[in-house]
Design a protein around this motif. Structure first.
Motif, PDB file in Angstrom:
ATOM      1  N   LEU A 289      -5.134  19.715  -3.824  1.00 16.75           N
ATOM      2  CA  LEU A 289      -5.845  18.621  -2.998  1.00 16.75           C
ATOM      3  C   LEU A 289      -6.268  17.408  -3.779  1.00 16.75           C
ATOM      4  CD1 LEU A 289      -8.033  19.289  -0.473  1.00 16.75           C
ATOM      5  CD2 LEU A 289      -9.796  20.311  -2.208  1.00 16.75           C
ATOM      6  N   VAL A 290      -6.635  17.918  -4.762  1.00 20.26           N
ATOM      7  CA  VAL A 290      -7.129  16.316  -5.970  1.00 20.26           C
ATOM      8  C   VAL A 290      -5.602  15.487  -5.453  1.00 20.26           C
ATOM      9  CG1 VAL A 290      -7.222  15.700  -8.470  1.00 20.26           C
ATOM     10  CG2 VAL A 290      -8.272  17.741  -7.630  1.00 20.26           C
ATOM     11  N   LEU A 291      -4.507  16.039  -5.738  1.00 15.06           N
ATOM     12  CA  LEU A 291      -3.151  15.144  -5.886  1.00 15.06           C
ATOM     13  C   LEU A 291      -3.279  14.169  -4.254  1.00 15.06           C
ATOM     14  CD1 LEU A 291      -0.737  13.816  -6.691  1.00 15.06           C
ATOM     15  CD2 LEU A 291       0.883  16.340  -5.574  1.00 15.06           C
ATOM     16  N   GLY A 292      -3.697  15.177  -3.397  1.00 11.92           N
ATOM     17  CA  GLY A 292      -3.814  14.747  -1.978  1.00 11.92           C
ATOM     18  C   GLY A 292      -4.753  12.944  -2.276  1.00 11.92           C
ATOM     19  N   PHE A 293      -6.220  13.594  -3.059  1.00  9.93           N
ATOM     20  CA  PHE A 293      -6.823  12.681  -2.812  1.00  9.93           C
ATOM     21  C   PHE A 293      -6.328  11.913  -3.831  1.00  9.93           C
ATOM     22  CE2 PHE A 293     -11.210  16.005  -3.656  1.00  9.93           C
ATOM     23  CZ  PHE A 293     -10.362  15.843  -1.941  1.00  9.93           C
ATOM     24  N   ASN A 294      -5.982  11.403  -4.411  1.00  4.64           N
ATOM     25  CA  ASN A 294      -4.831   9.804  -5.488  1.00  4.64           C
ATOM     26  C   ASN A 294      -4.231   9.715  -4.568  1.00  4.64           C
ATOM     27  OD1 ASN A 294      -6.252  10.329  -8.110  1.00  4.64           O
ATOM     28  ND2 ASN A 294      -6.510  12.792  -8.153  1.00  4.64           N
ATOM     29  N   HIS A 295      -3.343  11.117  -3.758  1.00  3.66           N
ATOM     30  CA  HIS A 295      -2.523   9.622  -2.991  1.00  3.66           C
ATOM     31  C   HIS A 295      -3.117   9.138  -1.857  1.00  3.66           C
ATOM     32  CE1 HIS A 295       0.296  10.358   0.765  1.00  3.66           C
ATOM     33  NE2 HIS A 295       0.986   9.535   0.270  1.00  3.66           N
ATOM     34  N   GLU A 296      -4.175   9.579  -1.146  1.00  5.94           N
ATOM     35  CA  GLU A 296      -4.697   8.641  -0.332  1.00  5.94           C
ATOM     36  C   GLU A 296      -4.858   7.589  -0.964  1.00  5.94           C
ATOM     37  OE1 GLU A 296      -7.098   8.723   3.778  1.00  5.94           O
ATOM     38  OE2 GLU A 296      -6.340  10.039   3.183  1.00  5.94           O
ATOM     39  N   GLN A 297      -5.387   7.776  -2.302  1.00  7.10           N
ATOM     40  CA  GLN A 297      -6.534   6.568  -2.873  1.00  7.10           C
ATOM     41  C   GLN A 297      -5.340   5.514  -3.376  1.00  7.10           C
ATOM     42  OE1 GLN A 297      -8.777   8.635  -5.823  1.00  7.10           O
ATOM     43  NE2 GLN A 297     -10.610   7.817  -4.874  1.00  7.10           N
ATOM     44  N   GLN A 298      -4.123   5.835  -3.446  1.00 16.11           N
ATOM     45  CA  GLN A 298      -2.841   5.159  -3.515  1.00 16.11           C
ATOM     46  C   GLN A 298      -2.449   4.306  -1.867  1.00 16.11           C
ATOM     47  OE1 GLN A 298       0.073   7.585  -5.262  1.00 16.11           O
ATOM     48  NE2 GLN A 298       0.301   6.081  -6.997  1.00 16.11           N
ATOM     49  N   HIS A 299      -3.062   5.122  -1.413  1.00 17.29           N
ATOM     50  CA  HIS A 299      -2.011   4.499  -0.033  1.00 17.29           C
ATOM     51  C   HIS A 299      -2.841   3.454   0.352  1.00 17.29           C
ATOM     52  CE1 HIS A 299       1.982   5.555   1.492  1.00 17.29           C
ATOM     53  NE2 HIS A 299       1.070   6.542   0.342  1.00 17.29           N
ATOM     54  N   GLN A 300      -4.836   3.471  -0.240  1.00 18.99           N
ATOM     55  CA  GLN A 300      -6.189   2.624   0.224  1.00 18.99           C
ATOM     56  C   GLN A 300      -5.486   1.497  -0.444  1.00 18.99           C
ATOM     57  OE1 GLN A 300      -9.134   4.665  -1.622  1.00 18.99           O
ATOM     58  NE2 GLN A 300      -9.468   5.841   0.253  1.00 18.99           N
ATOM     59  N   GLU A 301      -5.140   1.475  -1.728  1.00 20.17           N
ATOM     60  CA  GLU A 301      -4.468   0.081  -2.413  1.00 20.17           C
ATOM     61  C   GLU A 301      -2.754  -0.482  -1.718  1.00 20.17           C
ATOM     62  OE1 GLU A 301      -4.223  -2.310  -6.831  1.00 20.17           O
ATOM     63  OE2 GLU A 301      -4.568   0.233  -6.224  1.00 20.17           O
ATOM     64  N   LEU A 302      -2.438   0.277  -1.329  1.00 18.47           N
ATOM     65  CA  LEU A 302      -1.338  -0.257  -0.827  1.00 18.47           C
ATOM     66  C   LEU A 302      -1.573  -1.109   0.618  1.00 18.47           C
ATOM     67  CD1 LEU A 302       1.435   2.550  -1.720  1.00 18.47           C
ATOM     68  CD2 LEU A 302       1.889  -0.066  -2.401  1.00 18.47           C
ATOM     69  N   LEU A 303      -2.617   0.280   1.158  1.00 20.78           N
ATOM     70  CA  LEU A 303      -3.281  -0.444   2.574  1.00 20.78           C
ATOM     71  C   LEU A 303      -3.698  -2.355   2.768  1.00 20.78           C
ATOM     72  CD1 LEU A 303      -3.551   0.134   5.698  1.00 20.78           C
ATOM     73  CD2 LEU A 303      -5.284   1.635   4.928  1.00 20.78           C
ATOM     74  N   LEU A 304      -4.684  -2.405   1.144  1.00 19.13           N
ATOM     75  CA  LEU A 304      -5.410  -3.156   1.845  1.00 19.13           C
ATOM     76  C   LEU A 304      -3.990  -4.826   1.335  1.00 19.13           C
ATOM     77  CD1 LEU A 304      -7.607  -5.033   1.518  1.00 19.13           C
ATOM     78  CD2 LEU A 304      -8.050  -5.009  -0.994  1.00 19.13           C
ATOM     79  N   THR A 305      -3.531  -4.366   0.276  1.00 15.90           N
ATOM     80  CA  THR A 305      -2.574  -5.248  -0.182  1.00 15.90           C
ATOM     81  C   THR A 305      -1.123  -5.950   1.412  1.00 15.90           C
ATOM     82  OG1 THR A 305      -1.208  -3.313  -1.480  1.00 15.90           O
ATOM     83  CG2 THR A 305      -2.478  -5.183  -2.390  1.00 15.90           C
ATOM     84  N   ASP A 306      -0.910  -4.815   1.833  1.00 14.28           N
ATOM     85  CA  ASP A 306      -0.093  -4.883   2.642  1.00 14.28           C
ATOM     86  C   ASP A 306      -1.101  -5.605   4.068  1.00 14.28           C
ATOM     87  OD1 ASP A 306       1.363  -3.302   1.423  1.00 14.28           O
ATOM     88  OD2 ASP A 306       1.304  -1.653   2.798  1.00 14.28           O
TER      89      ASP A 306
END
Length: 383
Positions: free
Chosen positions: A125-142
């Motif tokens: 679950l914690v990995l999932g939280f951090n995974h989504e946060q990684q994608h938040q950064e990718l999302l903004l830069t994309d």
């Protein structure tokens, strides 16, 4: 904040990042490294469905069996997938469909999290939280890449700054003494597997800049023919410059003799005082060479970081992305998270203005291929 509240807070932030978008913006994929925003929304949802709900939530009904093929990113263990370059070709599922998918999974997750969570699920679950946060950064830069390559240079948000307004400090070289130092994550909180295991390294005496390279500094490099002098470049970097006709950082445009750059607030004159960004490793190396200096190794950066402000730009290092001593991949799909990418990439340290709050730490190891620059990457010099 309990697990359910934490989950909903992270999921809400992802959708807030998409708030300024028009429906058409969700679908665009200008280059292979940039994923359509709607794919990020679907993939992060698929992650929780695939690794939490399917194996651990009794009686969970999969939302759509086809979504595993559409939203799997690179997990060979989980099955076939749409290749990365084709994500922008998917007109369906629609943006509306994907938001319904998110709501469906969110409802199931909140119900699941109302029960007692076992330790092995807790870690996922914690990995999932951090995974989504990684994608938040990718999302903004994309999103920035999508809008920044639109000839109209549309504004993402008038209120989204690309600087942190960190306390100003005079630029100077910080001297670090030679010695044996410990590197890697140490503590009880979350870290990615590539930050383990903590180990000793010997470092020679070195000096590192207290500040990042500014736009003013980099304009001097350009004006002095930095992009036209092969002496400053690796052979591979020089080939990249010539093949792609590179003359300035990404998003820079020369208009009537003046430099402008596309920002999240639209096309703006380049601010001399801001830290240069959207720089490839090749450019960072060439600039350092032009200055008669070098980039720090990731180990030097980690030891010195407590002496300077960091977090505005991902900082290129001179270190190849390799496993730490004793590194081992977890079994199954989770083992594919980092280990299989440890080849032909450079480590970046720090964080950026796109990094979500509470998602940065001094031992974090980001990694990209040397030519990539759509992330908020910058330069710190060493010698």
């Amino acid at each position: 904040m309990n697990f359910a509240e934490k989950y909903l807070s992270i999921r809400k932030h992802t959708e807030q990042l998409c708030g300024p978008l028009q429906t058409e913006d969700y679908v665009v994929q200008p280059v292979a490294d940039v994923s359509p925003p709607k794919w990020h929304l679907g993939h992060t949802t698929w992650f929780f469905e695939t690794f939490i709900l399917k194996p651990f939530s009794s009686n969970y009904q999969i939302y759509n069996e086809d979504y595993n093929f559409v939203f799997n990113s690179y997990y060979e263990t989980v099955g076939n997938r749409v290749i990365r370059t084709d994500r922008g070709n998917l007109s369906r599922p629609s943006v509306s469909d994907i938001y319904q998918y998110r709501s469906y999974v969110d409802e199931a997750m909140v119900k699941f999290l109302s029960n007692e969570i076992k330790d092995d699920v807790n870690e996922l679950l914690v990995l999932g939280f951090n995974h989504e946060q990684q994608h938040q950064e990718l999302l903004l830069t994309d999103i920035k890449y999508i809008l920044g390559n639109n000839p109209l240079f549309p504004v993402y948000s008038e209120f989204k700054s690309e600087i942190l307004n960190l306390p100003s400090a005079a630029q100077k070289l910080l001297n670090i003494q030679a010695g044996v130092y410990e590197i890697g994550f140490n503590g009880d909180g979350f870290c990615f597997d590539n930050e383990l295991n903590r180990h000793k390294v010997y470092l020679n005496d070195f000096a590192i800049s207290s500040s990042l390279v500014s736009n003013h500094d980099f304009i001097e490099f350009i004006a002095d023919g930095g992009y036209s002098n092969f002496n400053f470049w690796h052979a591979e970097g020089w080939d990249w410059v010539k093949s792609n006709h590179i003359k300035a950082p990404m998003y820079w445009h020369k208009i009537d003799g003046k430099w402008f750059n596309y920002t999240l607030q639209g096309l703006k004159p380049v601010n001399d005082e801001h830290s240069v960004t959207h720089i490839s490793y090749y450019e960072a190396y060439a600039y350092a060479s032009w200055k008669g200096m070098r980039l720090p190794t990731e180990f030097e950066w980690e030891i010195a970081a407590k002496h300077f402000n960091w977090g505005e730009r991902w900082e290129w290092t001179e270190s190849a992305y390799l496993p730490y001593p004793g590194f081992s991949k977890a079994p199954g799909a989770i083992g594919e998270y980092n280990g299989k990418f440890m080849v032909n990439q450079k480590v970046l340290r720090g964080a950026s203005i796109a990094t979500p709050e509470a998602h940065s730490r001094i031992t974090y190891r980001n990694f990209f291929h040397p030519h990539l620059r759509w992330q908020y990457t910058g330069i710190r010099l060493a010698k």
